[in-house]
Design a protein around this motif. Structure first.
Motif, PDB file in Angstrom:
ATOM      1  N   GLY A  37       5.706  25.798  -5.185  1.00 55.21           N
ATOM      2  CA  GLY A  37       4.716  25.175  -5.788  1.00 55.21           C
ATOM      3  C   GLY A  37       3.805  26.071  -6.348  1.00 55.21           C
ATOM      4  O   GLY A  37       3.553  27.286  -6.050  1.00 55.21           O
ATOM      5  N   PHE A  50       0.540  26.080  -6.421  1.00 53.80           N
ATOM      6  CA  PHE A  50      -0.916  26.711  -5.645  1.00 53.80           C
ATOM      7  C   PHE A  50      -0.697  27.559  -4.635  1.00 53.80           C
ATOM      8  O   PHE A  50      -0.990  28.638  -4.568  1.00 53.80           O
ATOM      9  N   LEU A  51       0.366  27.172  -3.614  1.00 51.80           N
ATOM     10  CA  LEU A  51       0.783  28.188  -2.564  1.00 51.80           C
ATOM     11  C   LEU A  51       1.602  29.315  -2.961  1.00 51.80           C
ATOM     12  O   LEU A  51       1.835  30.175  -2.033  1.00 51.80           O
ATOM     13  N   ASN A  83       9.621  25.222  -1.967  1.00 47.92           N
ATOM     14  CA  ASN A  83       9.629  23.902  -1.943  1.00 47.92           C
ATOM     15  C   ASN A  83      11.048  23.249  -2.581  1.00 47.92           C
ATOM     16  O   ASN A  83      11.755  23.991  -3.061  1.00 47.92           O
ATOM     17  N   VAL A 104      -0.238  20.292   3.336  1.00 47.18           N
ATOM     18  CA  VAL A 104       0.979  19.845   2.123  1.00 47.18           C
ATOM     19  C   VAL A 104       1.435  18.395   2.525  1.00 47.18           C
ATOM     20  O   VAL A 104       2.154  18.396   3.702  1.00 47.18           O
TER      21      VAL A 104
HETATM   22  P1  2BA Z   1       1.623  23.535  -4.267  1.00 43.32           P
HETATM   23  O1  2BA Z   1       1.381  23.630  -5.568  1.00 43.32           O
HETATM   24  O2  2BA Z   1       2.204  24.665  -3.572  1.00 43.32           O
HETATM   25  O3  2BA Z   1       0.468  22.912  -3.372  1.00 43.32           O
HETATM   26  C1  2BA Z   1       0.501  22.829  -1.864  1.00 43.32           C
HETATM   27  C2  2BA Z   1      -0.702  22.058  -1.278  1.00 43.32           C
HETATM   28  O4  2BA Z   1      -1.809  22.876  -1.715  1.00 43.32           O
HETATM   29  C3  2BA Z   1      -1.128  20.627  -2.133  1.00 43.32           C
HETATM   30  O5  2BA Z   1      -0.143  19.705  -1.262  1.00 43.32           O
HETATM   31  C4  2BA Z   1      -2.437  20.578  -1.832  1.00 43.32           C
HETATM   32  O6  2BA Z   1      -2.763  19.867  -0.471  1.00 43.32           O
HETATM   33  C5  2BA Z   1      -3.025  21.897  -2.049  1.00 43.32           C
HETATM   34  N1  2BA Z   1      -3.195  22.106  -3.238  1.00 43.32           N
HETATM   35  C6  2BA Z   1      -2.667  22.313  -4.505  1.00 43.32           C
HETATM   36  N2  2BA Z   1      -3.326  22.478  -5.518  1.00 43.32           N
HETATM   37  C7  2BA Z   1      -4.532  22.661  -5.085  1.00 43.32           C
HETATM   38  C8  2BA Z   1      -6.056  22.958  -5.825  1.00 43.32           C
HETATM   39  N3  2BA Z   1      -6.096  23.227  -7.121  1.00 43.32           N
HETATM   40  N4  2BA Z   1      -6.702  23.071  -4.944  1.00 43.32           N
HETATM   41  C9  2BA Z   1      -6.837  22.919  -3.759  1.00 43.32           C
HETATM   42  N5  2BA Z   1      -5.739  22.398  -3.191  1.00 43.32           N
HETATM   43  C10 2BA Z   1      -4.602  22.342  -3.697  1.00 43.32           C
HETATM   44  P2  2BA Z   1       0.599  18.425  -2.098  1.00 43.32           P
HETATM   45  O7  2BA Z   1      -0.551  18.063  -2.810  1.00 43.32           O
HETATM   46  O8  2BA Z   1       1.213  17.751  -1.053  1.00 43.32           O
HETATM   47  O9  2BA Z   1       1.491  19.092  -3.035  1.00 43.32           O
HETATM   48  C11 2BA Z   1       2.592  19.787  -2.585  1.00 43.32           C
HETATM   49  C12 2BA Z   1       3.484  20.515  -3.693  1.00 43.32           C
HETATM   50  O10 2BA Z   1       3.849  19.236  -4.613  1.00 43.32           O
HETATM   51  C13 2BA Z   1       2.580  21.309  -4.515  1.00 43.32           C
HETATM   52  O11 2BA Z   1       2.772  22.438  -3.926  1.00 43.32           O
HETATM   53  C14 2BA Z   1       3.456  21.039  -5.979  1.00 43.32           C
HETATM   54  O12 2BA Z   1       4.664  21.949  -5.821  1.00 43.32           O
HETATM   55  C15 2BA Z   1       3.794  19.739  -5.834  1.00 43.32           C
HETATM   56  N6  2BA Z   1       2.805  19.043  -6.613  1.00 43.32           N
HETATM   57  C16 2BA Z   1       1.711  18.511  -6.367  1.00 43.32           C
HETATM   58  N7  2BA Z   1       1.091  17.671  -7.065  1.00 43.32           N
HETATM   59  C17 2BA Z   1       1.680  17.976  -8.218  1.00 43.32           C
HETATM   60  C18 2BA Z   1       1.469  17.460  -9.583  1.00 43.32           C
HETATM   61  N8  2BA Z   1       0.464  16.684  -9.944  1.00 43.32           N
HETATM   62  N9  2BA Z   1       2.576  17.866 -10.623  1.00 43.32           N
HETATM   63  C19 2BA Z   1       3.549  18.681 -10.314  1.00 43.32           C
HETATM   64  N10 2BA Z   1       3.917  19.168  -9.017  1.00 43.32           N
HETATM   65  C20 2BA Z   1       2.966  18.903  -8.172  1.00 43.32           C
END
Ligand code: 2BA
Length: 109
Positions: free
Chosen positions: A34, A36-37, A41, A93
């Motif tokens: 991910g 962000f974190l 995954n 998440v």
């Molecule tokens: P991560 O990028 O590690 O994000 C983990 C969680 O952190 C996200 O859960 C969201 O709740 C929060 N998050 C992400 N970006 C953020 C930000 N800029 N500000 C505040 N909080 C933020 P999810 O939305 O369920 O996403 C889970 C994982 O799915 C993400 O892990 C990423 O690997 C993927 N993902 C989510 N949206 C995506 C997108 N639009 N394009 C590509 N991958 C995406």
């Protein structure tokens, strides 16, 4: 035919791949991280006929759970803070982040 790209938590990936196999859904599993974190995954790619897409999405929805995850070093945009003043925050998440894309052509040689 469509391509389903589903990003799920590692804790759900075995259960989900077992369900795909049990239901005759062909899938490829990729290790991903991910943005962000910066935690691991799992990304599934599934090519399926249009009339099976809802079925595939249903399997994903039923086997992936939303969880809270600790983020130890949240990004700070306050540059007046000391850099070692980090504290963990809870980040929700999602069960699954899913993209459904059209496929122009599908071949298996
Ligand atoms: P991560 O990028 O590690 O994000 C983990 C969680 O952190 C996200 O859960 C969201 O709740 C929060 N998050 C992400 N970006 C953020 C930000 N800029 N500000 C505040 N909080 C933020 P999810 O939305 O369920 O996403 C889970 C994982 O799915 C993400 O892990 C990423 O690997 C993927 N993902 C989510 N949206 C995506 C997108 N639009 N394009 C590509 N991958 C995406």
């Amino acid at each position: 035919m469509k391509l389903v790209v589903a990003i799920v938590q590692n804790q759900d990936s075995k259960r989900l791949s077992d369900q795909f196999v049990e239901n005759g859904v062909r899938a490829t599993k990729l290790s991903s991280t991910g943005g962000f974190l910066r935690a691991g995954n799992t990304t599934f790619i599934v090519g399926a006929d249009n009339d099976r897409i809802d079925f595939v999405l249903n399997i994903i929805q039923e086997n992936c759970s939303t969880r809270e995850q600790k983020m130890v070093n949240p990004p700070s945009y306050d540059f007046t803070l000391e850099s070692d003043l980090s504290f963990p925050i809870d980040v929700e998440v999602g069960g699954a982040t899913v993209f459904v894309l059209p496929i122009d052509q599908f071949e298996q040689f």
